[in-house]
Design a protein around this motif. Structure first.
Motif, short mmCIF file in Angstrom:
data_model
loop_
_atom_site.label_atom_id
_atom_site.label_comp_id
_atom_site.label_asym_id
_atom_site.label_seq_id
_atom_site.Cartn_x
_atom_site.Cartn_y
_atom_site.Cartn_z
N CYS A 53 0.85 -1.18 0.00
CA CYS A 53 0.00 0.00 0.00
C CYS A 53 0.89 1.23 0.00
CB CYS A 53 -0.88 0.04 1.25
SG CYS A 53 -1.89 -1.41 1.44
N GLU A 54 0.64 2.11 -0.95
CA GLU A 54 1.46 3.31 -1.01
C GLU A 54 0.56 4.54 -0.98
OE1 GLU A 54 3.34 1.73 -4.58
OE2 GLU A 54 2.32 3.33 -5.65
N ASP A 105 -0.93 7.78 -2.26
CA ASP A 105 -1.08 8.36 -3.59
C ASP A 105 -1.46 9.82 -3.45
OD1 ASP A 105 -4.16 6.46 -3.95
OD2 ASP A 105 -3.64 8.10 -2.60
N ARG A 144 -3.62 24.01 -9.32
CA ARG A 144 -4.94 24.35 -8.79
C ARG A 144 -5.63 25.38 -9.69
NH1 ARG A 144 -4.44 24.30 -2.65
NH2 ARG A 144 -3.82 22.21 -3.23
N GLU A 176 -15.57 25.07 -10.62
CA GLU A 176 -14.64 24.18 -9.92
C GLU A 176 -14.90 22.76 -10.40
OE1 GLU A 176 -16.93 25.83 -7.74
OE2 GLU A 176 -15.73 27.64 -7.49
N PHE A 200 -13.79 18.66 -9.81
CA PHE A 200 -13.10 17.70 -8.95
C PHE A 200 -12.24 16.80 -9.82
CE2 PHE A 200 -12.60 15.53 -4.98
CZ PHE A 200 -12.33 14.22 -5.33
N LYS A 238 -8.79 12.50 -5.52
CA LYS A 238 -8.68 12.63 -4.06
C LYS A 238 -7.43 13.44 -3.71
CE LYS A 238 -7.60 9.89 -0.11
NZ LYS A 238 -6.44 9.03 -0.20
N ALA A 239 -6.36 13.26 -4.44
CA ALA A 239 -5.13 13.97 -4.15
C ALA A 239 -5.23 15.45 -4.52
CB ALA A 239 -3.95 13.33 -4.89
N CYS A 240 -5.81 15.75 -5.70
CA CYS A 240 -5.88 17.12 -6.19
C CYS A 240 -7.07 17.89 -5.62
CB CYS A 240 -5.98 17.16 -7.71
SG CYS A 240 -4.52 16.56 -8.54
N GLY A 241 -8.15 17.20 -5.38
CA GLY A 241 -9.36 17.90 -4.96
C GLY A 241 -9.94 18.68 -6.11
N PHE A 242 -10.38 19.91 -5.82
CA PHE A 242 -11.00 20.75 -6.84
C PHE A 242 -9.97 21.68 -7.49
CE2 PHE A 242 -15.54 20.02 -6.58
CZ PHE A 242 -15.68 19.40 -5.36
N VAL A 243 -10.14 21.90 -8.80
CA VAL A 243 -9.31 22.86 -9.50
C VAL A 243 -10.23 23.85 -10.20
CG1 VAL A 243 -7.36 21.31 -9.86
CG2 VAL A 243 -9.14 21.46 -11.60
N LEU A 244 -9.69 25.04 -10.48
CA LEU A 244 -10.48 26.06 -11.16
C LEU A 244 -10.35 25.88 -12.67
CD1 LEU A 244 -12.21 28.63 -10.74
CD2 LEU A 244 -10.12 29.94 -11.09
N TYR A 291 -14.14 15.49 6.69
CA TYR A 291 -12.98 15.23 5.84
C TYR A 291 -12.54 16.56 5.28
CZ TYR A 291 -10.15 13.23 2.07
OH TYR A 291 -9.11 12.88 1.23
N HIS A 304 -9.63 18.89 3.01
CA HIS A 304 -8.62 18.92 1.96
C HIS A 304 -8.35 20.40 1.72
CE1 HIS A 304 -7.16 18.81 -2.24
NE2 HIS A 304 -6.76 17.58 -1.95
N THR A 345 -8.59 22.03 -0.81
CA THR A 345 -9.56 22.64 -1.72
C THR A 345 -11.02 22.38 -1.36
OG1 THR A 345 -9.62 20.78 -3.25
CG2 THR A 345 -7.94 22.46 -3.64
N PHE A 346 -11.30 21.51 -0.38
CA PHE A 346 -12.70 21.30 -0.01
C PHE A 346 -12.82 20.67 1.37
CE2 PHE A 346 -13.21 16.71 -0.36
CZ PHE A 346 -12.11 16.36 -1.12
N ILE A 379 -10.51 27.76 -3.48
CA ILE A 379 -9.52 27.81 -4.55
C ILE A 379 -8.45 28.84 -4.16
CG2 ILE A 379 -9.12 28.42 -6.98
CD1 ILE A 379 -10.60 25.84 -6.76
N ASP A 406 -19.77 14.13 -9.33
CA ASP A 406 -18.54 14.14 -10.12
C ASP A 406 -17.32 13.80 -9.28
OD1 ASP A 406 -19.70 16.97 -12.02
OD2 ASP A 406 -19.79 14.84 -12.47
N THR A 411 -15.07 11.37 -6.76
CA THR A 411 -14.91 9.99 -6.30
C THR A 411 -15.02 10.08 -4.78
OG1 THR A 411 -12.54 10.41 -6.37
CG2 THR A 411 -13.41 9.02 -8.09
N VAL A 457 -14.10 10.07 -1.29
CA VAL A 457 -12.75 10.14 -0.73
C VAL A 457 -12.66 9.42 0.62
CG1 VAL A 457 -12.09 12.26 -1.89
CG2 VAL A 457 -13.33 12.40 0.26
N PHE A 488 -6.67 -0.26 -2.12
CA PHE A 488 -6.30 -0.93 -0.89
C PHE A 488 -6.35 0.05 0.28
CE2 PHE A 488 -5.09 -5.15 -1.91
CZ PHE A 488 -4.69 -5.12 -3.24
#
Lengths: 152, 226
Positions: free
Chosen positions: A18-19, A21, A28, A104, A106, A109-115, B82, B84, B86-87, B135, B195, B197, B199, B212
């Protein structure tokens, strides 16, 4: 006992697979990229000294450029940007209207929302040195070579 | 940090497990052999951790043991925020898990400690309330950074996954046990919330691109022998 040891060991191995990510490689907010071209030939053409301002904010300081990238404000609607060309002692300023629909999106999970700026349109209000503008990629989301070409 | 804790747990498990000494003199029978027991457990680790994160998790389990075979049913309800850059959202839902475990520990005399390895099937039903999107512009355009408030709901989300668990249950005092467990989880399909996933899934913790997950914790349980 040995059996249990093997089971626990295989479990440890599983866990190491498991790594995290957590890395987000996307910006952003993506800057809009403009490329300057010669109106007659269509070839890239350099502007000796270019300044781009939005109200009192300088988006591009006095630089020679055949390509610029700058951030646009997140409000929807029309924004007037002043493009100034300094050629020796001569200064010419044209107003370009940038209009778009920000939203915005999505990504992960790593980036979240971007404009993202949708439906980008560029219209020169004046034609002192800029002939016309052509939007090539109307969505400001990814880094591209050019979102639009400015012909002068 | 987690690997460190897991290593400690492994060492603990090995320390608790007995050395196989000469058993020719005394024929010992497992106290579980042919005997049933019931175990009721409550996850205090999750409770404490969730409150530390300004949420709440209540998880309890029921084990039915026959000999060294253990059948387990777990249920839990969760409300967890949760965040983040950005949210931020709040995840609210419940989950259940059904599992089979095998106890490898040879108990002596009147002891009923356990070292188990097992598998579980788990399902969760939950909602998301997306409270805020933020943002950030890089300098020197920070003044264009903004926050959009307003709750957007994503209801009736579902997820299922499998778990491989190893647990150590040691008796503290009369029939009260401390359970330490470690789980590897696998969620074949991460659910979508509009839209987005999903999280975070109640019972699973944060979802991953790799599908995993990993969990560890501790619980208190009470054993009823028959």
């Amino acid at each position: 006992m040995k059996k249990l040891l093997w089971l626990l060991l295989s479990f440890l191995v599983l866990q190491s697979a498991c790594e995290r990510d957590d890395l987000c490689l996307h910006k952003r907010v993506t800057p809009v990229v403009l490329r300057f071209r010669d109106d007659a030939t269509g070839a890239p053409r350099r502007v000796d000294s270019l300044t781009v301002t939005y109200d009192t904010l300088t988006l591009v300081p006095l630089v020679p450029a055949d390509s610029v990238a700058f951030y646009l404000p997140p409000e929807p609607g029309e924004h007037q940007l002043a493009f100034t060309w300094k050629n020796g002692s001569l200064r010419q300023t044209d107003t370009l209207v940038f209009s778009y629909r920000p939203r915005e999106e999505f990504l992960s999970k790593a980036c979240g929302f971007v404009l993202v700026l949708d439906s980008l349109q560029i219209e020169p209000l004046t034609h002192r040195w800029i002939r016309h503008a052509e939007v090539v990629v109307p969505v400001v989301k990814e880094d591209t070579l050019a979102h639009a070409n400015i012909y002068f | 940090m987690r690997t460190f804790i897991f290593s400690i747990l492994t060492l603990l498990a090995l320390a608790v497990a007995p050395a196989q000494t000469d058993t020719s003199a005394v024929k010992k029978t497992s106290p579980f052999a042919g005997r049933m027991h019931l175990r009721l457990g409550y996850d205090i680790g999750k409770k404490i951790w969730s409150h530390y994160r300004h949420g709440n998790i209540d998880q309890a389990y029921l084990n039915l043991g026959y000999g060294n075979h253990i059948f387990e049913l777990t249920a839990g309800t969760e409300t967890m925020p949760y965040t983040h850059p950005t949210f931020s959202l709040v995840s609210e839902g419940r989950y259940w898990k059904a599992g089979y475990h095998y106890n490898f520990y040879d108990n002596w005399g009147d002891m009923h400690n356990e070292i188990t390895l097992g598998i579980r099937y788990a399902r969760a039903a939950f909602d998301y309330r997306l409270d805020q999107i933020h943002i950030d512009y890089p300098a020197p355009y920070d003044h264009w950074s903004y926050t959009r408030n307003g709750s957007v709901r994503f209801d009736r989300l579902h997820a299922w996954w499998l778990e491989l668990t190893t647990a150590v249950r040691a008796e503290l005092f009369h029939n009260l046990y401390l359970d330490l467990y470690v789980s590897g989880k696998w969620m074949p399909r991460t659910p979508q919330a509009g839209d987005m996933t999903a999280v975070y899934v109640p019972g699973f913790y944060r979802t991953n691109v790799s599908h995993f997950g990993f969990g560890l914790g501790y619980a208190l349980s009470y054993r009823f022998g028959f």
